[in-house]
Design an enzyme around this catalytic site. Sequence first.
Site, PDB file in Angstrom:
ATOM      1  N   HIS A 128      -2.488  -2.959   5.860  1.00  0.00           N
ATOM      2  CA  HIS A 128      -1.536  -3.062   6.972  1.00  0.00           C
ATOM      3  C   HIS A 128      -2.355  -3.225   8.253  1.00  0.00           C
ATOM      4  CE1 HIS A 128       1.378  -1.427   9.908  1.00  0.00           C
ATOM      5  NE2 HIS A 128       2.314  -1.738   9.039  1.00  0.00           N
ATOM      6  N   ASP A 137      -5.241   5.262   3.592  1.00  0.00           N
ATOM      7  CA  ASP A 137      -3.969   5.083   4.286  1.00  0.00           C
ATOM      8  C   ASP A 137      -2.871   5.442   3.284  1.00  0.00           C
ATOM      9  OD1 ASP A 137      -1.604   4.187   5.313  1.00  0.00           O
ATOM     10  OD2 ASP A 137      -2.309   2.177   5.819  1.00  0.00           O
ATOM     11  N   GLN A 181       2.259   4.555   2.328  1.00  0.00           N
ATOM     12  CA  GLN A 181       3.215   4.159   1.278  1.00  0.00           C
ATOM     13  C   GLN A 181       3.039   4.961  -0.007  1.00  0.00           C
ATOM     14  OE1 GLN A 181       5.718   2.242   1.859  1.00  0.00           O
ATOM     15  NE2 GLN A 181       5.105   1.173   3.717  1.00  0.00           N
ATOM     16  N   LYS A 226       8.614   7.595   7.031  1.00  0.00           N
ATOM     17  CA  LYS A 226       8.750   6.854   5.767  1.00  0.00           C
ATOM     18  C   LYS A 226       9.019   7.807   4.602  1.00  0.00           C
ATOM     19  CE  LYS A 226       5.434   3.288   7.159  1.00  0.00           C
ATOM     20  NZ  LYS A 226       6.238   2.127   7.508  1.00  0.00           N
ATOM     21  N   CYS A 245       3.487  -6.842   8.756  1.00  0.00           N
ATOM     22  CA  CYS A 245       2.301  -6.257   9.410  1.00  0.00           C
ATOM     23  C   CYS A 245       1.079  -6.327   8.491  1.00  0.00           C
ATOM     24  CB  CYS A 245       2.548  -4.820   9.849  1.00  0.00           C
ATOM     25  SG  CYS A 245       3.718  -4.716  11.172  1.00  0.00           S
TER      26      CYS A 245
HETATM   27  N1  PLP Z   1       0.044   1.661   6.510  1.00  0.00           N
HETATM   28  C1  PLP Z   1       0.920   1.121   5.670  1.00  0.00           C
HETATM   29  C2  PLP Z   1       0.482   0.807   4.275  1.00  0.00           C
HETATM   30  C3  PLP Z   1       2.222   0.867   6.090  1.00  0.00           C
HETATM   31  O1  PLP Z   1       3.098   0.333   5.247  1.00  0.00           O
HETATM   32  C4  PLP Z   1       2.586   1.195   7.417  1.00  0.00           C
HETATM   33  C5  PLP Z   1       3.935   0.901   7.914  1.00  0.00           C
HETATM   34  O2  PLP Z   1       4.643   0.077   7.408  1.00  0.00           O
HETATM   35  C6  PLP Z   1       1.621   1.768   8.246  1.00  0.00           C
HETATM   36  C7  PLP Z   1       0.364   1.994   7.764  1.00  0.00           C
HETATM   37  C8  PLP Z   1       1.923   2.138   9.655  1.00  0.00           C
HETATM   38  O3  PLP Z   1       2.922   3.087   9.724  1.00  0.00           O
HETATM   39  P1  PLP Z   1       3.506   3.503  11.141  1.00  0.00           P
HETATM   40  O4  PLP Z   1       4.127   2.270  11.722  1.00  0.00           O
HETATM   41  O5  PLP Z   1       4.483   4.558  10.831  1.00  0.00           O
HETATM   42  O6  PLP Z   1       2.363   3.971  11.957  1.00  0.00           O
END
Ligand code: PLP
Length: 426
Positions: free
Chosen positions: A119, A195, A198, A221, A383
Site C-alpha cells: 500500500h 503492515d 489487512q 478496518k 492506494c
Molecule cells: N496498509 C494496507 C495494506 C492497507 O490496506 C491500508 C488501507 O487501506 C493501509 C496500510 C493504510 O491504512 P490507513 O489509511 O488506515 O492508514
Amino acid sequence: MPSWERIKEDFPIFRNLGSGYVYLDSAATSQKPMSVIKAISDFYLYNNSNVHRGIYRLSEEATEMYGRSRENVSNFIGSHDPGQIVFVRNATEALNLLSYTLGWELVSGDEILITIMEHHSNIVPWQFLQDKGIKLVYADIRPDGTLDMDDLQSKVSPRTKILSVTHVSNVLGTVNPVREIGKIAHDNGSTFIVDGAQSVPHMPVNVETIDCDFMAFSGHKMLGPTGIGVLYGKRELLEKMHPFMGGGEMISEVYRDHSTWADVPEKFEAGTPDIAGAIGLSAAVDYLRSIGMDNVMKHGRDLMKLTFEMEAEENIPGLLSYGPRNTDIRGPVYSFSIGEIPPFGVNQALVDDGIGVGTAIHPHDVASSLDASGIAVRSGHHCAMPLTHRLNTVATTRASYYVYNTEEDVRRLFRSLKRAAEVYSK
Ligand code: PLP
C-alpha cells in the site's frame, strides 16, 4: 460457528440502509457494531476528561480506561507488554513514525526492502528518505500473485537496514509468510516491519510468534472508529528510538534548552490522544474476540471459496481476477477486471505469465453499476499504484468481505456483475 446473519444485526447501519444493502468495501473501512458505538458515546456521556493530567476522579477514570484499552489491544495481538503499544491515528501514521525515527539512523547507501504489493503507506514514507541517498528496493510477485521469495531473498544484502512488508495485500489478498520473511530479515541484521492493516482485522495475529520488530494497523478496518491506530514495537527498540513528535504528554521534563522524554509508549504519544478512539478500539477487540478470530478467518475464507465457485458458475466473459486461488493464503479481498484492453500497450511477458492484461469495462463503471443494485465496492488503484502497474492495468474493482457479509452477498455480487457485463457488452 456463529450465525453470520445474526451478527449482521449487531451493526445498526444495515438497519438504517435497509437489510438488502450489501457492503463490500471493508478493506477500505469496516462498519461498526453497536457495542463500539455505545462505548464511544458512553465515554463522552459519562467519563469525558483528559488523561494523565488531572488529580480528580473523572480524569483518573479516563486515564484508567485509556490504559485498559492499551492492555486489551496488547493482549489481542499477543504482546506481553502494553508499553509496546503506541496509539497513533492509523497504520499510515505508524509507518510514517517509523520512517522518521528509524530514518534518522540511516545513511546514504543504506537500503530499504519492501515488496511491489505494498500500500502507498508502506512506500511513500520510505521514498522521503531517498533524498538522503537511501535506496528503496522492491521484491516482486510471482504470476499467481504470491510474493516471490527467491527474489526477496536475492535482494537482501548487508545494505538492507529495513525490511518492511504487508502481511496481507489489500489488492491481491495474498497472505505473506511473515515469520519466514522475519527470519530472513533478522539473519541479515535488518529491522523487520509488518503492515498488519489487512491482517489484524481478519485473522489471529501474534506479534511475538511472528517476531516482527514493529507492526502497524488501523482501528477503523477492524470494527473500531476512525482516528485510532496502533504501532506495536519491541520495547527495547522503542526505548532506543528518537521521539517522532514533540509536545505535551511525551516529555518527562522540559528546560529552556532541552527536554527529557517520558517512558514508552507515551514518548511517542505527543499531545492529547484520541481517548474515545482507544476505548472504541478496545470495544471492537472485545467484539472480535467474542466471535473468535479463528471463526472470523474461516468466514473470510469460506466467502472467498464461494467467490471462486461463483466465478466458475457465472462465467462472466472477460472476467479476470487477481491473487492466489488457495484460500489458505488468501485474505477476504477480491480484485478483478472485466475485459482485455491494456492501458499502456500490451506487456506480452505479463500476459503470457497470466499476471494481468488490463480492463475493458472501466472499474468505475463496474462500481457505479453495482452501486445501482445496492452493492458497495471500490474501484481504482486501491492506494497500490506500483502493484496496479505491475498487473499491467490502471485500475481494478475490489470486493472485500467481513463478519457482516453473508453467502447471499457474494451471490448477489455475481448476479449483478453478470448483468452489468451483459449491459456493457451490448
Ligand atoms: N496498509 C494496507 C495494506 C492497507 O490496506 C491500508 C488501507 O487501506 C493501509 C496500510 C493504510 O491504512 P490507513 O489509511 O488506515 O492508514
